[in-house]
Design a protein around this motif. Sequence first.
Motif, mmCIF file in Angstrom:
data_model
loop_
_atom_site.group_PDB
_atom_site.id
_atom_site.type_symbol
_atom_site.label_atom_id
_atom_site.label_comp_id
_atom_site.label_asym_id
_atom_site.label_seq_id
_atom_site.Cartn_x
_atom_site.Cartn_y
_atom_site.Cartn_z
ATOM 1 N N HIS A 9 0.830 -1.206 0.000
ATOM 2 C CA HIS A 9 0.000 0.000 0.000
ATOM 3 C C HIS A 9 0.862 1.252 0.000
ATOM 4 C CE1 HIS A 9 -2.341 3.101 2.318
ATOM 5 N NE2 HIS A 9 -3.134 2.857 1.304
ATOM 6 N N VAL A 10 0.577 2.173 -0.908
ATOM 7 C CA VAL A 10 1.258 3.462 -0.937
ATOM 8 C C VAL A 10 0.276 4.589 -0.661
ATOM 9 C CG1 VAL A 10 2.627 5.061 -2.336
ATOM 10 C CG2 VAL A 10 2.996 2.600 -2.549
ATOM 11 N N HIS A 11 -0.876 4.581 -1.358
ATOM 12 C CA HIS A 11 -1.846 5.663 -1.192
ATOM 13 C C HIS A 11 -3.261 5.128 -1.345
ATOM 14 C CE1 HIS A 11 -4.173 9.294 -2.268
ATOM 15 N NE2 HIS A 11 -3.357 9.862 -1.412
ATOM 16 N N SER A 12 -4.161 5.598 -0.489
ATOM 17 C CA SER A 12 -5.564 5.197 -0.587
ATOM 18 C C SER A 12 -6.462 6.428 -0.576
ATOM 19 C CB SER A 12 -5.942 4.246 0.544
ATOM 20 O OG SER A 12 -5.719 4.856 1.789
ATOM 21 N N ASP A 13 -7.738 6.203 -0.886
ATOM 22 C CA ASP A 13 -8.710 7.285 -0.961
ATOM 23 C C ASP A 13 -10.017 6.810 -0.332
ATOM 24 O OD1 ASP A 13 -10.293 9.446 -1.611
ATOM 25 O OD2 ASP A 13 -9.916 9.351 -3.759
ATOM 26 N N ILE A 14 -10.592 7.607 0.559
ATOM 27 C CA ILE A 14 -11.871 7.260 1.188
ATOM 28 C C ILE A 14 -12.905 8.343 0.922
ATOM 29 C CG2 ILE A 14 -10.896 5.785 2.987
ATOM 30 C CD1 ILE A 14 -11.174 8.264 4.873
ATOM 31 N N SER A 15 -12.857 8.951 -0.251
ATOM 32 C CA SER A 15 -13.729 10.072 -0.588
ATOM 33 C C SER A 15 -15.053 9.665 -1.219
ATOM 34 C CB SER A 15 -13.019 11.005 -1.576
ATOM 35 O OG SER A 15 -11.806 11.446 -1.050
ATOM 36 N N TYR A 16 -15.228 8.403 -1.581
ATOM 37 C CA TYR A 16 -16.355 8.022 -2.417
ATOM 38 C C TYR A 16 -17.277 7.005 -1.743
ATOM 39 C CZ TYR A 16 -13.543 10.337 -5.903
ATOM 40 O OH TYR A 16 -12.807 11.271 -6.583
ATOM 41 N N PHE A 17 -18.522 6.970 -2.231
ATOM 42 C CA PHE A 17 -19.537 6.028 -1.794
ATOM 43 C C PHE A 17 -19.808 5.046 -2.934
ATOM 44 C CE2 PHE A 17 -20.191 9.785 0.712
ATOM 45 C CZ PHE A 17 -20.651 9.342 1.947
ATOM 46 N N MET A 18 -20.396 3.880 -2.585
ATOM 47 C CA MET A 18 -20.784 2.908 -3.609
ATOM 48 C C MET A 18 -22.168 2.380 -3.255
ATOM 49 S SD MET A 18 -18.507 -0.169 -5.076
ATOM 50 C CE MET A 18 -18.780 -0.771 -6.725
ATOM 51 N N ASN A 19 -23.099 2.422 -4.214
ATOM 52 C CA ASN A 19 -24.495 2.044 -3.980
ATOM 53 C C ASN A 19 -24.880 0.719 -4.602
ATOM 54 O OD1 ASN A 19 -25.141 4.260 -2.444
ATOM 55 N ND2 ASN A 19 -25.893 5.454 -4.162
ATOM 56 N N GLU A 20 -23.952 -0.203 -4.710
ATOM 57 C CA GLU A 20 -24.259 -1.499 -5.304
ATOM 58 C C GLU A 20 -23.436 -2.586 -4.634
ATOM 59 O OE1 GLU A 20 -21.623 -1.509 -9.272
ATOM 60 O OE2 GLU A 20 -22.895 0.249 -9.009
ATOM 61 N N VAL A 21 -23.885 -3.816 -4.771
ATOM 62 C CA VAL A 21 -23.148 -4.964 -4.259
ATOM 63 C C VAL A 21 -21.989 -5.230 -5.217
ATOM 64 C CG1 VAL A 21 -23.292 -7.423 -3.748
ATOM 65 C CG2 VAL A 21 -25.189 -5.919 -3.159
ATOM 66 N N ALA A 22 -20.788 -5.426 -4.663
ATOM 67 C CA ALA A 22 -19.611 -5.629 -5.508
ATOM 68 C C ALA A 22 -18.545 -6.402 -4.750
ATOM 69 C CB ALA A 22 -19.050 -4.286 -5.971
ATOM 70 N N GLU A 23 -17.721 -7.099 -5.519
ATOM 71 C CA GLU A 23 -16.605 -7.846 -4.948
ATOM 72 C C GLU A 23 -15.347 -6.996 -5.027
ATOM 73 O OE1 GLU A 23 -14.792 -12.334 -5.440
ATOM 74 O OE2 GLU A 23 -15.652 -11.356 -7.179
ATOM 75 N N ARG A 24 -14.509 -7.074 -4.031
ATOM 76 C CA ARG A 24 -13.268 -6.298 -4.006
ATOM 77 C C ARG A 24 -12.273 -6.807 -5.046
ATOM 78 N NH1 ARG A 24 -10.789 -8.827 1.582
ATOM 79 N NH2 ARG A 24 -11.815 -10.811 1.218
ATOM 80 N N GLY A 25 -11.337 -5.937 -5.412
ATOM 81 C CA GLY A 25 -10.261 -6.323 -6.312
ATOM 82 C C GLY A 25 -10.345 -5.760 -7.712
ATOM 83 N N GLY A 26 -11.459 -5.134 -8.075
ATOM 84 C CA GLY A 26 -11.602 -4.562 -9.405
ATOM 85 C C GLY A 26 -11.399 -3.062 -9.398
ATOM 86 N N VAL A 27 -11.361 -2.472 -10.576
ATOM 87 C CA VAL A 27 -11.142 -1.037 -10.722
ATOM 88 C C VAL A 27 -12.492 -0.334 -10.804
ATOM 89 C CG1 VAL A 27 -10.080 0.772 -12.111
ATOM 90 C CG2 VAL A 27 -8.994 -1.465 -11.959
ATOM 91 N N VAL A 28 -12.724 0.603 -9.896
ATOM 92 C CA VAL A 28 -13.969 1.369 -9.929
ATOM 93 C C VAL A 28 -13.735 2.689 -10.648
ATOM 94 C CG1 VAL A 28 -14.976 0.323 -7.869
ATOM 95 C CG2 VAL A 28 -13.559 2.345 -7.644
ATOM 96 N N VAL A 29 -14.813 3.209 -11.223
ATOM 97 C CA VAL A 29 -14.771 4.470 -11.957
ATOM 98 C C VAL A 29 -15.816 5.405 -11.376
ATOM 99 C CG1 VAL A 29 -13.981 3.347 -14.082
ATOM 100 C CG2 VAL A 29 -16.418 3.715 -13.705
ATOM 101 N N LEU A 30 -15.668 6.692 -11.671
ATOM 102 C CA LEU A 30 -16.671 7.659 -11.243
ATOM 103 C C LEU A 30 -17.982 7.390 -11.967
ATOM 104 C CD1 LEU A 30 -14.664 11.009 -11.228
ATOM 105 C CD2 LEU A 30 -15.558 9.781 -9.254
ATOM 106 N N SER A 31 -19.073 7.376 -11.213
ATOM 107 C CA SER A 31 -20.372 7.186 -11.862
ATOM 108 C C SER A 31 -21.202 8.468 -11.851
ATOM 109 C CB SER A 31 -21.156 6.061 -11.187
ATOM 110 O OG SER A 31 -21.501 6.413 -9.874
ATOM 111 N N THR A 32 -20.717 9.503 -11.174
ATOM 112 C CA THR A 32 -21.379 10.803 -11.155
ATOM 113 C C THR A 32 -20.328 11.874 -11.394
ATOM 114 O OG1 THR A 32 -21.050 11.097 -8.789
ATOM 115 C CG2 THR A 32 -23.087 10.006 -9.473
ATOM 116 N N LEU A 33 -20.775 13.097 -11.524
ATOM 117 C CA LEU A 33 -19.835 14.196 -11.745
ATOM 118 C C LEU A 33 -19.362 14.823 -10.447
ATOM 119 C CD1 LEU A 33 -21.526 15.880 -14.809
ATOM 120 C CD2 LEU A 33 -19.589 14.320 -14.780
#
Length: 160
Positions: A9-33
């Motif tokens: 681990h070098v850098h993390s971000d806790i700025s975002y929310f997620m409104n769906e069921v998902a498994e860890r390990g994939g790349v998430v993208v912005l879904s809103t502006l």
Amino acid sequence: MALKPGRSHVHSDISYFMNEVAERGGVVVLSTLASGEAMDDSAALVTYAVNQSGTMPVGILMCDMVDKDLTKVPLNRYKHEVQKGSKVTLWTIGEVTTNMIYPGQAIAVGDPAYLGPSGLLTPTDGNVQATPIVGVFKSKKDSDGYAKVFVNLPMATPRL
């Protein structure tokens, strides 16, 4: 399980929310502006994009998103479960060992890791210039389908 314990681990971000069921390990993208600048901005949402072209990858999802009745079943903190609609932990810089890799593609050490459909990583861009680079593969797939990936988001140098 989409992540193995081998992580750096070098850098993390806790700025975002997620409104769906998902498994860890994939790349998430912005879904809103929404920018995610305000730490309580519930409109700053991320998702696994079905079509990766033209999207902005934000990081690797480091928790499992679940939808449980919390009055009956508690979250399993040992599995890093987070209730749907809550804040998520994203790694933006670091190494992870994941199996969230597009099936049927051979990976070599040093191949670029592009964002694929549904948050998967892929060594090919599909000849689409709008496909973002997420990082670099640091290993080939093992017998279980896992590979080590160095993630560096946002990429400092745009693709030409």
